[in-house]
Scaffold this motif. Structure first.
Motif, PDB file in Angstrom:
ATOM      1  N   GLU A  18       0.837  -1.204   0.000  1.00  0.00           N
ATOM      2  CA  GLU A  18       0.000   0.000   0.000  1.00  0.00           C
ATOM      3  C   GLU A  18       0.872   1.253   0.000  1.00  0.00           C
ATOM      4  N   VAL A  21       2.361   1.750  -3.626  1.00  0.00           N
ATOM      5  CA  VAL A  21       1.513   2.369  -4.648  1.00  0.00           C
ATOM      6  C   VAL A  21       1.209   3.827  -4.318  1.00  0.00           C
ATOM      7  N   GLU A  22       1.121   4.145  -3.049  1.00  0.00           N
ATOM      8  CA  GLU A  22       0.935   5.546  -2.650  1.00  0.00           C
ATOM      9  C   GLU A  22       2.158   6.367  -3.093  1.00  0.00           C
ATOM     10  N   TYR A  25       2.269   6.849  -7.018  1.00  0.00           N
ATOM     11  CA  TYR A  25       1.424   7.903  -7.586  1.00  0.00           C
ATOM     12  C   TYR A  25       1.911   9.293  -7.183  1.00  0.00           C
ATOM     13  N   GLN A  47      -7.892   3.009  -7.462  1.00  0.00           N
ATOM     14  CA  GLN A  47      -6.813   2.940  -8.438  1.00  0.00           C
ATOM     15  C   GLN A  47      -5.566   2.310  -7.824  1.00  0.00           C
ATOM     16  N   ARG A  48      -5.235   2.717  -6.599  1.00  0.00           N
ATOM     17  CA  ARG A  48      -4.069   2.148  -5.925  1.00  0.00           C
ATOM     18  C   ARG A  48      -4.267   0.656  -5.680  1.00  0.00           C
TER      19      ARG A  48
END
Length: 140
Positions: A18, A21-22, A25, A47-48
Motif C-alpha cells: 500500500e 503504490v501511494e 502515484y 486505483q491504488r
C-alpha cells in the motif's frame, strides 16, 4: 529475464504494498504532472488497489508470463480509453521501479532494477499491443 531477482525484489516490497503504490502515484504526479489530468475522475483509493492487484498478478505470473498476456492486452486497451499514450509507459515504469527501490531501501540492488526494467519493457510491450488493437478498432 532474471526471475529470481524479480521474485526476490517483489517479495521485499510486497509487505509494504500500500505504501508502494501511494509513493508511486505521488512520484508519478511530481515527475510527470501532465498525466495527472488522466486521473481527474478516478477514485484514487480504488486505483491504488487495482495497481497493487496488477503487480501481485504479475509476480504470480512471472514463471508463466504467457498466461498473463491476455490480461495485459486488455489492460493496454483500457488505457487507451483513459488517454494513456505510449510515452507514458516509460515514465510509469521508471517511477514504479524507483518507488520499489525506495521502499526496499538498502536491500535493493542494481540487479533488481535491471530485472524490473527488462520485465516492465515486456509488460509495456504487450500492453501497447493491446492499445494498438483498441485504437484500430476505434478508427474502424
Amino acid at each position: 529475464m532474471d526471475l529470481n531477482a524479480l521474485e526476490t525484489s517483489f517479495d521485499l516490497v510486497a509487505p509494504r504494498g500500500e505504501e508502494l503504490v501511494e509513493l508511486f502515484y505521488t512520484r508519478l504526479f511530481e515527475t510527470a504532472p501532465a498525466v495527472q489530468p488522466l486521473f481527474a475522475h478516478t477514485d484514487m483509493a480504488r486505483q491504488r488497489q487495482m495497481l497493487l492487484a496488477a503487480l501481485v498478478l504479475l509476480r504470480r505470473s512471472l514463471r508463466d508470463l504467457d498466461a498473463a498476456v491476455p490480461t495485459l492486452r486488455r489492460l493496454g486497451a483500457r488505457h487507451v480509453e483513459y488517454g494513456a499514450e505510449e510515452a507514458h509507459y516509460a515514465v510509469v515504469g521508471a517511477t514504479l521501479i524507483g518507488a520499489m527501490a525506495e521502499i526496499a531501501g538498502e536491500a535493493w540492488t542494481p540487479a533488481y532494477g535491471e530485472a524490473w526494467t527488462e520485465a516492465f519493457g515486456v509488460v509495456a510491450g504487450v500492453m501497447l499491443e493491446g492499445a494498438a488493437e483498441a485504437q484500430l478498432a476505434i478508427a474502424a
